[in-house]
Write an enzyme that holds these catalytic residues in place. Structure first.
Site, mmCIF file in Angstrom:
data_model
loop_
_atom_site.group_PDB
_atom_site.id
_atom_site.type_symbol
_atom_site.label_atom_id
_atom_site.label_comp_id
_atom_site.label_asym_id
_atom_site.label_seq_id
_atom_site.Cartn_x
_atom_site.Cartn_y
_atom_site.Cartn_z
ATOM 1 N N CYS A 193 66.137 56.848 18.594
ATOM 2 C CA CYS A 193 65.300 57.411 19.662
ATOM 3 C C CYS A 193 66.070 58.324 20.606
ATOM 4 C CB CYS A 193 64.672 56.300 20.486
ATOM 5 S SG CYS A 193 63.709 55.096 19.549
ATOM 6 N N ASP A 205 55.580 50.758 24.178
ATOM 7 C CA ASP A 205 55.947 51.970 24.908
ATOM 8 C C ASP A 205 55.595 53.226 24.115
ATOM 9 O OD1 ASP A 205 56.912 50.373 26.879
ATOM 10 O OD2 ASP A 205 59.000 50.973 26.691
ATOM 11 N N ASP A 241 59.837 55.304 13.521
ATOM 12 C CA ASP A 241 61.300 55.203 13.405
ATOM 13 C C ASP A 241 61.836 53.845 13.827
ATOM 14 O OD1 ASP A 241 61.179 55.466 16.189
ATOM 15 O OD2 ASP A 241 62.674 57.058 16.300
#
Length: 390
Positions: free
Chosen positions: A380, A233, A239
């Site tokens: 996120c 995605d 991260d």
């Protein structure tokens, strides 16, 4: 560097929005602080999209409440929701968590919110400003996750306006989840994401480095080839794979299973990190942060996600990008994903590793499989606003 256009040595300037970048944060003394530096608050969105969150986001909303509640033990939290969801968010959240209306297409505030930068002032104070990157839903027309992202593109500017904070617009496509910094001049990223042709195809690696130096005040960029297996995605956001735990210390998602394709990726990253130094000349210490066992979407989870025009379907059996590196460091705490079930033992081990990596902070686990199903995790969906005083 000049005060507008492309950085020195960057080659031909970007078209269109290039003139929008009218100042260089680094030239003005700004830098992106490390995540462990003091926060004023945490910003989060509110999930709603039925084509990304199953069962009309009902499960994801509960997970966001749990994350926000965990963070609020340590610092103020503001939840931002679309107008039609403000009342639902207010009802679901504890009263001490703020709720405001900010239009958004989805709730990934790490990527759509501002990247805050700070400038040390005489007498110990700090000026705070924000970088407003271009956003194209992780790939635009070449792999982007939805067809329209106009509201997401306005999130960063709206937050900065609400806070009365200086805004530095930047004409390149960038997401906050694609970078990690140590606050002392070093930045981690992946080639898989930042060099992907669906972000800034007209820019070379050196030109992208120029923009990062200019906007974030970093001096050294460490490139890892790839991110986490299954993180299609975002095209391998850093991260989800590696992060700084302290100056000179990097946490790296790791598996000892040589049959797992992640093993070779993590091994290569370990060798790169172990063989380099940071912007201050320190040799990096790399801490292996064990991954959970491979987790996959199950049939009823996939069935709960609607497929709408331009959206990406969720497929039963697909491997998810589950990682404990996608944790969030806040004032006095670390909030880490937990997945339960077959991952319960790994969840507990991750807490032990993170507690050792962040002495003096309280490590709190939050069940976050529902966030993972949406394509990301705790880091996120959060965006830290640094304190204006050191």
């Amino acid at each position: 560097m000049s005060g507008s256009g492309a950085p020195e040595g960057a080659g031909p300037p970007l078209g269109g929005a290039a003139a929008a970048a009218t100042a260089d944060p680094a030239a003005l003394g700004f830098r992106m602080p490390a995540e462990w530096e003091p926060h004023e608050r945490t910003w989060m969105g509110w999930p709603q999209r039925p084509d990304n969150w199953r069962d009309n986001a009902s499960h994801a909303q509960r997970a966001f409440v749990d994350v926000a509640t965990a963070i609020s033990q340590f610092e103020p939290v503001t939840i931002c929701a679309n107008q039609e969801q403000v009342a639902a968010a207010r009802e679901a959240l504890p009263p001490h968590i703020s709720v405001v209306c900010i239009p958004q297409d989805d709730a990934w505030f790490r990527d759509t919110g501002p990247t805050f930068v700070v400038k040390e002032e005489p007498g110990g104070g700090r000026a705070v400003a924000g970088v407003d990157w271009q956003f194209n839903a992780w790939g635009g027309l070449e792999g982007g996750l939805y067809a329209s992202w106009e509201r997401d593109s306005g999130v960063a500017g709206t937050i900065l306006q609400m806070e009365g904070t200086q805004r530095f617009p930047c004409p390149i496509v960038m997401e906050g989840g694609s970078i990690h910094v140590d606050g002392q001049g070093t930045l981690l990223t992946t080639e898989e994401c930042l060099l992907n042709h669906n972000r800034n195809p007209e820019l070379s690696r050196e030109q992208i480095e120029g923009w990062l130096r200019r906007m974030l005040g970093v001096q050294k960029i460490i490139w890892l080839p790839k991110g986490l297996v299954g993180d299609d995605d975002t095209n391998g956001h850093i991260d989800n794979f590696a992060c700084f735990a302290a100056p000179g210390v990097v946490l790296l998602a790791w598996t000892d299973d040589e049959s797992d394709p992640q093993h070779a990726i993590s091994k290569e990253a370990f060798q790169i990190l172990s063989g380099t130094t940071d912007a201050q000349g320190r040799k990096l210490q790399v801490v292996k942060l064990p991954l959970p066992p491979p987790l996959h979407i199950i049939e009823h989870e996939a069935a709960g996600v609607q497929v709408l025009d331009g959206s990406k379907p969720r497929v039963a059996g697909e491997r998810m990008a589950a990682s404990y590196a996608n944790c969030y460091v806040c004032n006095g705490g670390v909030v880490v994903p937990a997945f339960g079930g077959e991952a319960a033992e790994a969840d507990a081990r991750a807490v032990e590793v993170l507690q050792a990596a962040f002495p003096g902070r309280k490590v709190v686990s939050v069940q976050s499989r529902e966030i993972l199903l949406g394509g990301g995790n705790i880091h996120c969906i959060t965006q830290q606003q640094p304190k204006g005083a050191a």
